[in-house]
Design an enzyme around this catalytic site. Structure first.
Site, PDB file in Angstrom:
ATOM      1  N   GLU A 272       5.307 -13.423   0.884  1.00 50.28           N
ATOM      2  CA  GLU A 272       6.104 -12.998   2.043  1.00 50.28           C
ATOM      3  C   GLU A 272       5.981 -13.979   3.210  1.00 50.28           C
ATOM      4  O   GLU A 272       6.032 -13.578   4.380  1.00 50.28           O
ATOM      5  CB  GLU A 272       5.698 -11.585   2.487  1.00 50.28           C
ATOM      6  CG  GLU A 272       6.009 -10.524   1.445  1.00 50.28           C
ATOM      7  CD  GLU A 272       5.743  -9.104   1.929  1.00 50.28           C
ATOM      8  OE1 GLU A 272       4.889  -8.934   2.821  1.00 50.28           O
ATOM      9  OE2 GLU A 272       6.400  -8.173   1.433  1.00 50.28           O
TER      10      GLU A 272
ATOM     11  N   GLU B 162       8.513  -6.463  -5.224  1.00 45.09           N
ATOM     12  CA  GLU B 162       7.927  -5.263  -4.614  1.00 45.09           C
ATOM     13  C   GLU B 162       9.018  -4.234  -4.346  1.00 45.09           C
ATOM     14  O   GLU B 162       9.790  -4.376  -3.399  1.00 45.09           O
ATOM     15  CB  GLU B 162       7.206  -5.606  -3.296  1.00 45.09           C
ATOM     16  CG  GLU B 162       5.920  -6.369  -3.474  1.00 45.09           C
ATOM     17  CD  GLU B 162       5.138  -6.509  -2.163  1.00 45.09           C
ATOM     18  OE1 GLU B 162       5.415  -5.737  -1.220  1.00 45.09           O
ATOM     19  OE2 GLU B 162       4.270  -7.395  -2.097  1.00 45.09           O
TER      20      GLU B 162
END
Length: 893
Positions: free
Chosen positions: A190, A259
């Site tokens: 991320e 995710e």
């Protein structure tokens, strides 16, 4: 002959053992290569639609791993995904830990032995609501370091650890091309969320990280999630609640969802988030409908933040995440079962999904659409022979209207679509699954009050029972924690030192101690002006306790908040003690290694006769941690050295106190929970194992929804529960940490609580409910075994079924309610409607009583007659599960 067979078997076993010991591992698969194209990950030359389950190995015990992996496989997943936790493996630089909960090799091998693949997210930044994002705290002390940017010291440390993990996996023969389960790796995590904060240096760091990872020669694809500028040879992937609109930054890369947030984490004093199964299934179906090929549940099992591993600040010890498998390893129904059906439906479509380069889009209405996948036998370089004779056409019909159902016409047939739902048609004709129609059972989890005998180290004593609750023991011992300096390791320095620079995160606690002189003139001034002096601190984080002359006078809780505390001094010298506490180190954001902890800015005493006193630069004595903590009085070996005394029933709760008792392990195999609702804030250990921090902060009274509407986009505030109650009261004690008797429980309590009200409880599913109508679809397993020839699914029996299952070693002991007809209400609130088959109870009882699992067909034939002609009938059932070991008393979760 028998002797000869035994000898042959023995020789084979010896050969296998020698082979395994000589290579360090055994092949779980025939070695295969992994690559990818624009459509999907390609495994052994075949495109695959992959469903993955997120399980973090340190958030469970090794004894739990086999069951978690088996339940994931039973749920229909192909892949297990996990982070690698650097600070768990290298808490001290150069000293590696790959044992116990950090035995990553054992975990990966268990995944492979179950025939599942593994996606290993090395990072080494994890985030994951894990302490310091997974970075070891010693990393802050490397000279000249700056995390996650074009910084030589950081890159050297990061490369060293990533290389260590890749080489470990290679040595253990765990990559796919070696016959192992690892099919993908991840570098960074991320980073796109924070990259702009680092400017050009951030962009250079991304390029370096990719090149470094590829240069390690792992032989499988690498992923970067939430990284739109990932280099060409790295797959950039999506994280979020919904990823059906995501497109990678190159046509040559497949659409991956690393995710899929199927719930959310909780903070102390916060509500508990829940994501409806219908919405989660809708998001996944839309993802595959619109070209997705790999989806991972974050989390499939969340687990527990044992020890001090929870991040933050202020993340709770439980990491349940509202996952399909709960913190204790029990199935969360209907989520687990509904998703299992979804996975089966997607797998029925896999032949068409992998064979088509892209879907055909069809507009069915203002907010209704179809995506159709047809087999193309002419795709160059792909092996499609395994799909001969199977469905040549699959379709997804979506209604994205948040409130209205719709009837649509598709290929000449009419289909009913509930709002915010997707119907899956593996043969482009028959609907086998709709995301809004839940046929899976609902499980109501309870906690039993176990009634064993308890021990006080030498003598057996009966547990206390009050209002049906079994408390852990009536025999507790106690010892006070000294306030301030307690060891020769304390030191004195001028000014305020940053918390982590002193503690190195070896403890949550850091004592700051100084002396304040108060003159007669000051006392007279305060009395004359009728004022009190104030202690002010520019900023502090997470918890600060303020003591004057050994007495606690105030506490402050917050994330970098100002402190203004009235104080009262006596004439002469006064001891001012500040106790700084961390409650999980920050795990997310740019430059978070610089965030630190403890106290920032000036510390002043205001209101003195001669003006304010700036004590920031005064001489301060520092003491790291608690005396009991560093003496290990929570362990079996050291606890007797603490100078314990008996605690009386009428004792007044005190702050900064240690408590201990001994207890028997409850009988049975159900997961064990420790109820600490009677305590305040502190930490707990069982037989030396740190089960985590506890805190009984209460959630706001409002903000929870009585009814959770699955329709419309989800966010973590949409379907919350637990308003007006402590965020967490029950704490998981893994069974493997217990022995039959003489289990040592030690608590450190900061704010005052009553240990006599602590109880041990067993967690299990005791009530199961189901509600399935005649219009529901047949079980997915029937479709899976049907004939796919001639581009359609042929099925002999289309009767819907209601399926029930209790936990392992439990049986259905009672049918509380059963009605075939038009029953009303919901689980635990069912009632008969105007139409009811009189033999409903007997039919269900005959099928289910005394069994661990059962099913009942939903048809007039099963119930002998039609109780109301011309009306769609529904079977609603509520049943009770019971363990083979009877326990009395229960409290509903």
């Amino acid at each position: 002959m028998k002797m000869k067979m035994k000898m042959v078997l023995l020789i084979v076993m010896i050969e296998v053992a020698v082979a395994v010991s000589s290579t360090g591992t055994a092949n779980f698969f025939k070695p295969f290569n992994v690559s990818y194209d624009h459509r999907a990950v390609i495994i052994d030359g075949k495109r695959r639609m992959l469903i993955s389950a997120g399980i973090h190995y340190p958030r469970a015990t090794p004894e739990m791993w086999p069951d978690l992996i088996a339940k994931s496989k039973e749920g229909g997943v192909d892949v297990i995904q996990t982070y690698v936790f650097w600070n768990g493996h290298e808490a001290v630089r150069g000293q590696y830990n790959f044992a116990g909960r950090y035995d990553i090799v054992k975990f990966v091998k268990l995944v492979g032995s179950n025939g599942l693949y593994l996606h290993l997210r090395i990072g080494p930044y994890a985030c994951a609501e894990w302490n310091f994002g997974g970075f070891p705290v010693w990393l802050r002390d490397v000279p000249g370091i700056e995390f996650r940017t074009e910084n030589v010291p950081f890159k050297e440390e990061m490369q060293r650890f990533v290389k260590k993990i890749v080489e470990l996996m290679r040595e253990e023969m765990l990559f796919s091309w070696q016959g192992g389960p690892i099919i993908m790796l991840q570098i960074e995590n991320e980073y796109g969320d924070v990259e702009s904060s680092y400017g050009q240096r951030g962009k250079e760091y991304v390029k370096w990280a990719a090149q470094m990872a590829l240069g390690l020669g792992a032989g499988v694809p690498w992923v970067m999630c939430k990284q739109s500028d990932a280099p060409d040879n790295i797959i950039n992937a999506c994280n979020g609640y919904y990823c059906d609109g995501f497109k990678p930054n190159s046509y040559n890369k497949p659409v991956l969802w690393t995710e899929d947030w199927d719930g959310w984490f909780a903070t102390w004093g916060g509500r508990l988030p829940h994501r409806p199964a219908e919405d989660l299934a809708f998001a996944i179906a839309r993802f595959f409908q619109r070209g997705g090929s790999f989806q991972n549940y974050y989390m499939y099992f969340g687990g527990t933040n044992f020890n001090r591993t929870s991040g933050g600040p202020f993340y709770i010890t439980s990491y349940d995440y509202d996952a399909p498998i709960d913190e204790y390893g029990l199935l969360s129904e209907p989520k687990w079962g509904h998703l299992k059906d979804l996975h089966a439906a997607i797998k029925l479509c896999e032949p068409a999904l992998v064979a088509a380069d892209s879907p055909q889009y069809m507009k069915l209405g203002p907010k209704q659409e179809a995506h159709v996948y047809r087999v193309d036998n002419d795709i160059e370089g792909l092996n499609l022979t395994q799909y001969r004779g199977e469905s040549r056409c699959s379709a997804f019909l979506a209604n994205i209207d948040e409130s209205k159902a719709a009837s649509v016409t598709f290929l000449g047939q009419t289909y009913y679509l509930p709002p915010w739902s997707v119907s899956i048609l593996p043969d482009c004709r028959n609907t086998v699954f709709n995301t809004a129609k839940v046929g899976a059972q609902t499980s109501v989890k309870m906690v039993d009050f176990d009634l064993p005998l308890f021990l006080n180290s030498s003598e057996q004593q009966q547990s206390m029972v009050h209002n049906g609750v079994s408390y852990i023991s009536k025999s507790w011992m106690t010892v006070k924690e000294p306030i301030g300096v307690w060891s020769e390791n304390s030191f004195t320095a001028q000014g305020i030192l940053e918390h982590l620079n002193v503690t190195k995160d070896n403890s949550d606690y850091l004592w700051y101690i100084t002396r304040i002189y108060v003159s007669n003139d000051d006392i007279a001034f305060w009395e004359e002006k009728e004022v009190r002096p104030m202690l002010t601190i520019d900023s502090m984080c997470d918890v600060l306790r303020i003591f004057i002359n050994g007495k606690l006078i105030g506490s402050v809780i917050g994330n970098w908040v100002k402190v203004v505390q009235p104080v009262q001094f006596i004439k002469g010298y006064n001891d001012l003690v500040l106790l700084s506490q961390t409650v999980g180190l920050q795990n997310y954001g740019a430059f978070f290694e610089k965030d630190g902890a403890g106290i920032r800015g000036q510390i002043k005493l205001t209101g003195f006769r001669n003006g304010d006193l700036d004590i920031s630069k005064s001489s301060w004595t520092y003491q790291v941690g608690l005396k009991g903590e560093f003496l290990n009085i929570y362990t079996m070996e050291e606890n007797d050295k603490a100078g314990w005394s008996d605690l009386t029933l009428d004792a007044i709760p005190t702050t900064f106190t240690w408590y201990k008792t001994f207890f028997y392990a409850p009988d049975g195999t159900e997961p064990v929970a420790l109820d600490l609702g009677s305590m305040g804030k502190g930490q707990a250990w069982v037989n030396g194992h740190h089960i985590g921090r506890y805190w009984t902060l209460v959630a706001p009274k409002d903000g929870c929804q009585r009814i959770c509407d699955y329709r419309g986009p989800y966010n973590s505030d949409k379907c919350t529960t637990n308003c007006g109650k402590p965020t967490q009261s029950w704490y998981h004690i893994p069974r493997s940490w217990l022995q039959a008797s003489d289990n040592l429980l030690v608590l450190f309590e900061e704010t005052g609580g009553n240990p006599f009200d602590i109880s041990i409880k067993l967690r299990s599913v005791q009530i199961i409910c189901g509600q399935v109508s005649e219009s529901h679809y047949p079980p997915l397993w029937r479709w899976s075994q049907s004939d796919f020839s001639d581009a359609s699914i042929l099925i002999n029996d289309t009767t819907p079924e209601l399926h029930f299952r209790c936990d392992a070693e439990h049986v259905i002991s009672k049918i509380e309610f059963a009605s075939y007809g038009t029953p009303r209400g919901s689980c635990q609130k069912f009632s008969k409607g105007n139409c009811h088959a009189p033999n409903s109870l007997s039919v269900v009882s005959e099928a289910c009583l005394g069994r661990n699992s059962c099913y009942v067909g939903i048809s007039n034939t099963v119930f002998g007659s039609d109780p109301c002609r011309g009306i769609v009938k529904t079977l609603a059932v509520e049943a009770r599960c019971m363990s083979s070991s009877n326990n009395v008393g229960a409290s509903q979760l």
